[in-house]
Design a protein around this motif. Structure first.
Motif, PDB file in Angstrom:
ATOM      1  N   ASP A 114      89.584 -69.835 -44.082  1.00 31.04           N
ATOM      2  CA  ASP A 114      90.317 -68.603 -43.784  1.00 31.04           C
ATOM      3  C   ASP A 114      89.348 -67.440 -43.621  1.00 31.04           C
ATOM      4  OD1 ASP A 114      92.765 -69.917 -43.695  1.00 31.04           O
ATOM      5  OD2 ASP A 114      93.089 -69.682 -45.841  1.00 31.04           O
ATOM      6  N   SER A 147      93.588 -80.161 -46.623  1.00 33.34           N
ATOM      7  CA  SER A 147      94.507 -79.035 -46.386  1.00 33.34           C
ATOM      8  C   SER A 147      93.901 -77.695 -46.795  1.00 33.34           C
ATOM      9  CB  SER A 147      95.816 -79.264 -47.155  1.00 33.34           C
ATOM     10  OG  SER A 147      95.554 -79.321 -48.545  1.00 33.34           O
ATOM     11  N   TYR A 148      92.667 -77.692 -47.267  1.00 32.73           N
ATOM     12  CA  TYR A 148      92.022 -76.457 -47.727  1.00 32.73           C
ATOM     13  C   TYR A 148      91.197 -75.851 -46.591  1.00 32.73           C
ATOM     14  CZ  TYR A 148      93.371 -78.474 -52.149  1.00 32.73           C
ATOM     15  OH  TYR A 148      94.098 -79.032 -53.166  1.00 32.73           O
ATOM     16  N   THR A 149      91.362 -74.544 -46.387  1.00 34.25           N
ATOM     17  CA  THR A 149      90.695 -73.882 -45.268  1.00 34.25           C
ATOM     18  C   THR A 149      89.840 -72.711 -45.735  1.00 34.25           C
ATOM     19  OG1 THR A 149      92.600 -72.450 -44.876  1.00 34.25           O
ATOM     20  CG2 THR A 149      92.502 -74.515 -43.620  1.00 34.25           C
ATOM     21  N   ARG A 202      87.339 -76.496 -42.740  1.00 35.28           N
ATOM     22  CA  ARG A 202      88.489 -77.142 -43.383  1.00 35.28           C
ATOM     23  C   ARG A 202      88.057 -78.439 -44.055  1.00 35.28           C
ATOM     24  NH1 ARG A 202      94.150 -77.375 -42.807  1.00 35.28           N
ATOM     25  NH2 ARG A 202      94.095 -75.736 -41.251  1.00 35.28           N
ATOM     26  N   THR A 237      86.392 -82.712 -35.925  1.00 36.68           N
ATOM     27  CA  THR A 237      87.062 -83.153 -37.149  1.00 36.68           C
ATOM     28  C   THR A 237      86.735 -84.619 -37.340  1.00 36.68           C
ATOM     29  OG1 THR A 237      88.859 -81.563 -36.848  1.00 36.68           O
ATOM     30  CG2 THR A 237      89.264 -83.406 -38.352  1.00 36.68           C
TER      31      THR A 237
END
Length: 178
Positions: A166, A162-164, A159, A132
């Motif tokens: 998934d 806050s967007y991933t 990521r 990260t």
């Protein structure tokens, strides 16, 4: 509007190309959206696209320091010394990087196969890690892992802020709430 794309390997982060290579136009049907940041053609994973210039600026401008997390497969058995070097920051040809969060990771069970596959060599293991970072230099993750002796074989962004990513399949899009 904000759209997540799971960018496949080999796709250019632009809507047009003169050389026949696949572009975002092959995957994104929404009109008047533009990438908020980039992924190199040999990187995969989460790419955000928006029609909101202020949002794009907030997501990409280094002064906002939005964290970006990558799943990275490297050549060799990653050791703790290399991991600590990444965490402290690495000297590259354009200066010292900021420290990153770097952790060992197992090979993910959810990961899709890459086309073409990552080369396989029986005598040389590979390792997985997550990184990260909060800056976005050109090919930074690849240059950092190479600088500590473990070249990147596969790079997947999972990521942005806050967007991933998934469970979004490669080549698919999803409209996100802002």
């Amino acid at each position: 509007m904000l759209i997540a794309l799971n960018k496949p390997f080999g796709v250019l982060c632009q809507f047009t190309a003169n050389d026949g290579r696949p572009t975002l136009a092959n995957y994104v049907r929404q009109k008047d959206v533009y990438p908020a940041g980039r992924l190199d053609h040999d990187s995969e994973g989460l790419l955000l696209l928006t029609d909101d210039g202020a949002l794009a600026h907030r997501l990409t401008d280094p002064k906002h320091k939005e964290p970006k997390t990558y799943l990275v497969q490297v050549d060799g058995a990653l050791n703790d010394e290399a991991l600590q070097a990444l965490r402290r920051g690495v000297v590259l040809n354009d200066g010292l990087t900021l420290p990153v969060v770097a952790e060992h990771a197992g090979e993910p069970s959810w990961l899709w196969p890459r086309d073409p596959p990552v080369r396989f060599r029986k005598s040389i293991p590979t390792s997985w890690l997550t990184i990260t970072l909060r800056e976005g230099r050109n090919r930074q993750v690849r240059r950092m892992t190479a600088a500590v002796g473990f070249p990147t074989l596969r790079l997947i962004r999972v990521r942005v802020g806050s967007y991933t990513l998934d469970d979004l399949p490669p080549g698919e899009t999803r409209v996100l709430k802002t």
